[in-house]
Design a protein around this motif. Sequence first.
Motif, PDB file in Angstrom:
ATOM      1  N   SER A 287     -10.515 -10.380   5.190  1.00 11.84           N
ATOM      2  CA  SER A 287     -10.158 -11.223   6.330  1.00 11.84           C
ATOM      3  C   SER A 287      -8.733 -11.711   6.148  1.00 11.84           C
ATOM      4  CB  SER A 287     -11.113 -12.413   6.451  1.00 11.84           C
ATOM      5  OG  SER A 287     -12.328 -11.972   7.024  1.00 11.84           O
ATOM      6  N   HIS A 289      -5.562 -14.450   7.381  1.00 16.25           N
ATOM      7  CA  HIS A 289      -5.183 -15.732   7.969  1.00 16.25           C
ATOM      8  C   HIS A 289      -3.659 -15.743   7.949  1.00 16.25           C
ATOM      9  CE1 HIS A 289      -5.901 -20.345   7.753  1.00 16.25           C
ATOM     10  NE2 HIS A 289      -4.662 -20.129   8.112  1.00 16.25           N
ATOM     11  N   GLY A 315     -14.950  -8.571   9.252  1.00 21.26           N
ATOM     12  CA  GLY A 315     -13.883  -9.471   8.843  1.00 21.26           C
ATOM     13  C   GLY A 315     -13.223 -10.084  10.066  1.00 21.26           C
ATOM     14  N   SER A 316     -12.363 -11.058   9.837  1.00 23.93           N
ATOM     15  CA  SER A 316     -11.701 -11.675  10.987  1.00 23.93           C
ATOM     16  C   SER A 316     -10.218 -11.863  10.716  1.00 23.93           C
ATOM     17  CB  SER A 316     -12.345 -13.023  11.320  1.00 23.93           C
ATOM     18  OG  SER A 316     -12.134 -13.904  10.252  1.00 23.93           O
ATOM     19  N   ARG A 346      -8.078 -15.605  17.364  1.00 26.59           N
ATOM     20  CA  ARG A 346      -9.025 -15.026  16.421  1.00 26.59           C
ATOM     21  C   ARG A 346      -9.630 -13.731  16.955  1.00 26.59           C
ATOM     22  NH1 ARG A 346     -14.491 -16.210  15.201  1.00 26.59           N
ATOM     23  NH2 ARG A 346     -14.931 -15.664  13.037  1.00 26.59           N
ATOM     24  N   VAL A 348     -12.422 -10.473  15.628  1.00 21.48           N
ATOM     25  CA  VAL A 348     -13.391 -10.045  14.625  1.00 21.48           C
ATOM     26  C   VAL A 348     -13.390  -8.514  14.601  1.00 21.48           C
ATOM     27  CG1 VAL A 348     -15.860  -9.929  14.110  1.00 21.48           C
ATOM     28  CG2 VAL A 348     -14.822 -12.108  14.746  1.00 21.48           C
TER      29      VAL A 348
END
Length: 413
Positions: A287, A289, A315-316, A346, A348
Motif C-alpha cells: 500500500s 501513502h 492494497g490502497s 484514495r 483500492v
Amino acid sequence: MNMREQFIIKGLGGAKRLEGSIAVRGAKNGVLKALAATVLFDDEVPMTNVPDIEDVKRMRELLEALKVEPTVLKKDIAEKFRASIVLTGPVLARQGKVEFPFPGGCVLGERSIDLFLNGFRAMGASVEEGESYFTIRAEGGKLRGEHITFPLVSVTATETLMMAAVLAEGTTLLQNAALEPEIADLALYLNECGAQISGAGTPTITIVGGGLLHAGGISYNTPPDRIETGSFAILAALVGKDVTITNCNPAWVDVPLALLRQAGVDVEAGKDVIRIRAGDMPYQMVSVHTHEYPGFATDLQAPMAVFMSQCQGEGSILETIFDGRFRYVDDLALMGADIVVMSPHRVVVRGPKKLSRKNLESPDLRGGLAYILAAAVAEGTSTVDNAYLIDRGYEHIEERLAPLGLDIKREMT
Ligand code: EPU
C-alpha cells in the motif's frame, strides 16, 4: 512541439524480459529552478547534465523573453508549465516588479498560488490581479526580509521565496519549508556563488539578503532525477529480468525501493546505481501513502498503481498532496486492472490481473509514463498518444527504453 506524436508499445504480456542498463538524466524539478535562479546572477551560469526535455525548452523561452520585457513572464509560455511560477521570485527581487499569468502545468486538481502571493505580500510587495496577469510590485523597488511560516508544505513556494530572499534587504526566515533534495542542492550552488542560505533541506531556511550572485565559471550540476529513477525501478520490477539503473542517487528513492523489496522484488542499491532482478512471483501487494519528501513521492503514484495491479492481494493508495491525481485510473481499469476510486484521495487495487492492450492518451506527465509501463506489461500492442506531455519531463524516453529490449517507437499520429 510534439502534440501530434504517439508512442507504440508492444507489450510483453507479463513476461520479464528487459535486460541491460539505463542512465538517469538530470532532474526536471531541479534544473528548472536553477534556470530561474540565473536571474539572480550578474554573469552566465554554466550548467551540466541538463535534460533535453520540453519544460526546459519552455523555461529557456521565458528567460529569452525577459531580455525584451524584463518584468513580464509571457502568458502563452508560462501557461504551459507550473514551474514558470518559480521565476516570479527572482524577477521580482531583481526588478522590483513582476507580471505573470496563472501558471499552467499538469491538471492535478486545485493548484492555488496563495502561498506565493502571501509570501510576496509579507516581504513588502503589493499584489494586483488583472484580467490575465498578476502584477506584483515591491515597495520602494526592493523586497525586505521577513519571517514567513507556510501553512502547508509547498516545493515551488519554498524555492520561489528562497530565491527572492537572496536579493532582499535583510534576513528572511522560512518555516515549514519543503525538504526535497533539489532544494538543498540548489541552495548549495547559490551559496558557492555568493548567497547566504542556511538550513535548506530542513523545515527552517534562513536567507541573508545581499547583492547579485556571481558564478565565475562554477557550474550548476543537475542532480539525478528521483522520479525517473523510481519509475525505471518500477518498470524493471514489472518487466525486467536484470536491469541496472545508473547515474542515480538511490538514497533519494529509499521509500519506493523499500516498497518494491517488501513486495518481493530483488533490489540491490549501491552508491549511484540500482540493480533490479525479478523476484519470486507473484509479488506481494503493498500500500502507498504519498507524502512530501522523504515520503513516497506523489509523482510516483501512478507508476506504482501499475505495479500494484500485478501484485497478489489488496492494497490502497492514499494521495495526500493533490486532489485530482487519479485521472489514469479509468484507462488502467479498462485494460483489465482491478482498481477502484474510493474518493478523490484514495484508490483500492486488487491483483494480480492480466492487462490487455489499449489506445491511450496521456492524462498528464506522470500518468503518461504510467501508461507506458502498463502498455509494456500488457498483452498486445498499445499506443500512448499526446507524447508531448511525456516529453515535458522525460528525455527521448523511447530511445532510452528500447535498448533494454522494450519494443517502443514514436510516430506521428
Ligand atoms: N498549494 C497551495 N497553495 C500554493 C501552493 C501549493 O494550496 O500556493 C498546495 C497544492 O495545491 C498542493 C500542495 O500545496 O495541494 C503541495 O503542492 P506543491 O506546491 O508542493 O507542488 P508544486 O510545487 O506545484 C512540485 C512539483 C510537482 C510535485 C509536487 C509535490 C515542480 C515544478 N513541481 O509541485 O511535480 O508533484 O511538487 O512534490 O517542482 C511533476 O513533475 O510532474 C510534478 C507535478
